[in-house]
Design an enzyme around this catalytic site. Structure first.
Site, PDB file in Angstrom:
ATOM      1  CB  CYS A  30      68.416  17.698  74.721  1.00  0.00           C
ATOM      2  SG  CYS A  30      69.180  17.408  73.110  1.00  0.00           S
ATOM      3  CG  HIS A  74      66.711  22.478  71.997  1.00  0.00           C
ATOM      4  ND1 HIS A  74      67.004  22.193  73.322  1.00  0.00           N
ATOM      5  CD2 HIS A  74      66.946  21.312  71.313  1.00  0.00           C
ATOM      6  CE1 HIS A  74      67.401  20.941  73.425  1.00  0.00           C
ATOM      7  NE2 HIS A  74      67.384  20.382  72.223  1.00  0.00           N
ATOM      8  CD  GLU A  75      65.326  20.593  67.887  1.00  0.00           C
ATOM      9  OE1 GLU A  75      66.307  20.005  67.370  1.00  0.00           O
ATOM     10  OE2 GLU A  75      64.774  20.196  68.931  1.00  0.00           O
ATOM     11  CG  HIS A 132      70.525  19.969  68.450  1.00  0.00           C
ATOM     12  ND1 HIS A 132      71.436  19.191  69.132  1.00  0.00           N
ATOM     13  CD2 HIS A 132      69.338  19.818  69.115  1.00  0.00           C
ATOM     14  CE1 HIS A 132      70.847  18.609  70.158  1.00  0.00           C
ATOM     15  NE2 HIS A 132      69.570  18.968  70.168  1.00  0.00           N
TER      16      HIS A 132
END
Length: 218
Positions: free
Chosen positions: A137, A179-180, A183
């Site tokens: 990351c 993953h995004e 976030h």
């Protein structure tokens, strides 16, 4: 999301086309589209773990306007400067639910796009094949850890013009989409690790030197 360790006219304001199954076609004109965004934008420093904006759910995008377009341009510029494959708005300190990506899948096909207000679609058990590859990351620079995630992902949201879209990915690109989206709901990948693995990732970060500009935590 960090990279794995190891002359055509483009309509810059148009939505990506959809396939017959309703998913966007984000594999066409990738270089031209990414370059157009990047050249209009300005790279910003990356926020790192501990910055409050990374640890809370971001606000929904409600205005699909010039300000959003400028933010997206800056995000593509920042992503390229940091050599990433995905970037969420809070990684450059902006409290908005939007991420960009420029990511290869496991077949070597490049995907470039934008998703606002993403929602990850829950897969039925029979479609959840876990892949425990390394993950990194930009907000946890120089650190990597193995993390099991489904090797297929679907995200629903809106494009930069506010049009509803669906994006899907396999392999490494599936990992990027998950993953995004994480976030923008206040989660970093290290939050999904065991205590020992999280501690090891933070140690790697402390011992390493970021290759891009970061925002010092107060």
């Amino acid at each position: 999301m960090a990279q794995q360790e190891t002359d055509q006219q483009v309509n810059e304001g148009s939505s990506l086309p959809e396939g017959e199954d309703g998913f966007v076609i984000d594999t066409q004109d990738c270089a031209e589209r990414e370059q157009a965004h990047r050249e209009r934008g300005t790279a910003r420093p990356i926020t790192v773990v501990g910055n409050p904006v990374l640890h809370k759910e971001c606000q929904d995008v409600t205005a699909f306007d010039d300000e959003l377009a400028a933010l997206i341009d800056d995000m593509f510029a920042s992503q390229r400067a940091a050599e990433g494959v995905g970037l969420a708005a809070n990684q450059i300190g902006v409290d908005r639910k939007v991420f960009v990506y420029d990511c290869m899948d496991d077949e070597g096909v490049r995907h470039v796009g934008v998703v606002c207000n993403p929602v990850l679609i829950e897969l039925p058990a029979e479609r959840r094949n876990l892949d425990d590859s390394n993950e990194g990351c930009l907000s946890v620079p120089t650190a990597y850890a193995s993390l099991a995630r489904p090797d297929y992902a679907e995200v629903r949201g809106h494009d930069a013009q506010g049009k509803p879209i669906k994006v899907r990915g396999t392999g490494y690109f599936a990992r990027c989409l998950q993953h995004e989206t994480d976030h923008l709901y206040g989660y970093l990948y290290i939050d999904r690790l065991s205590k020992r693995d999280r501690k090891d990732a933070l140690r790697q970060m402390e011992e390493g030197t970021p290759r891009y500009e970061t925002v010092p935590n107060a």
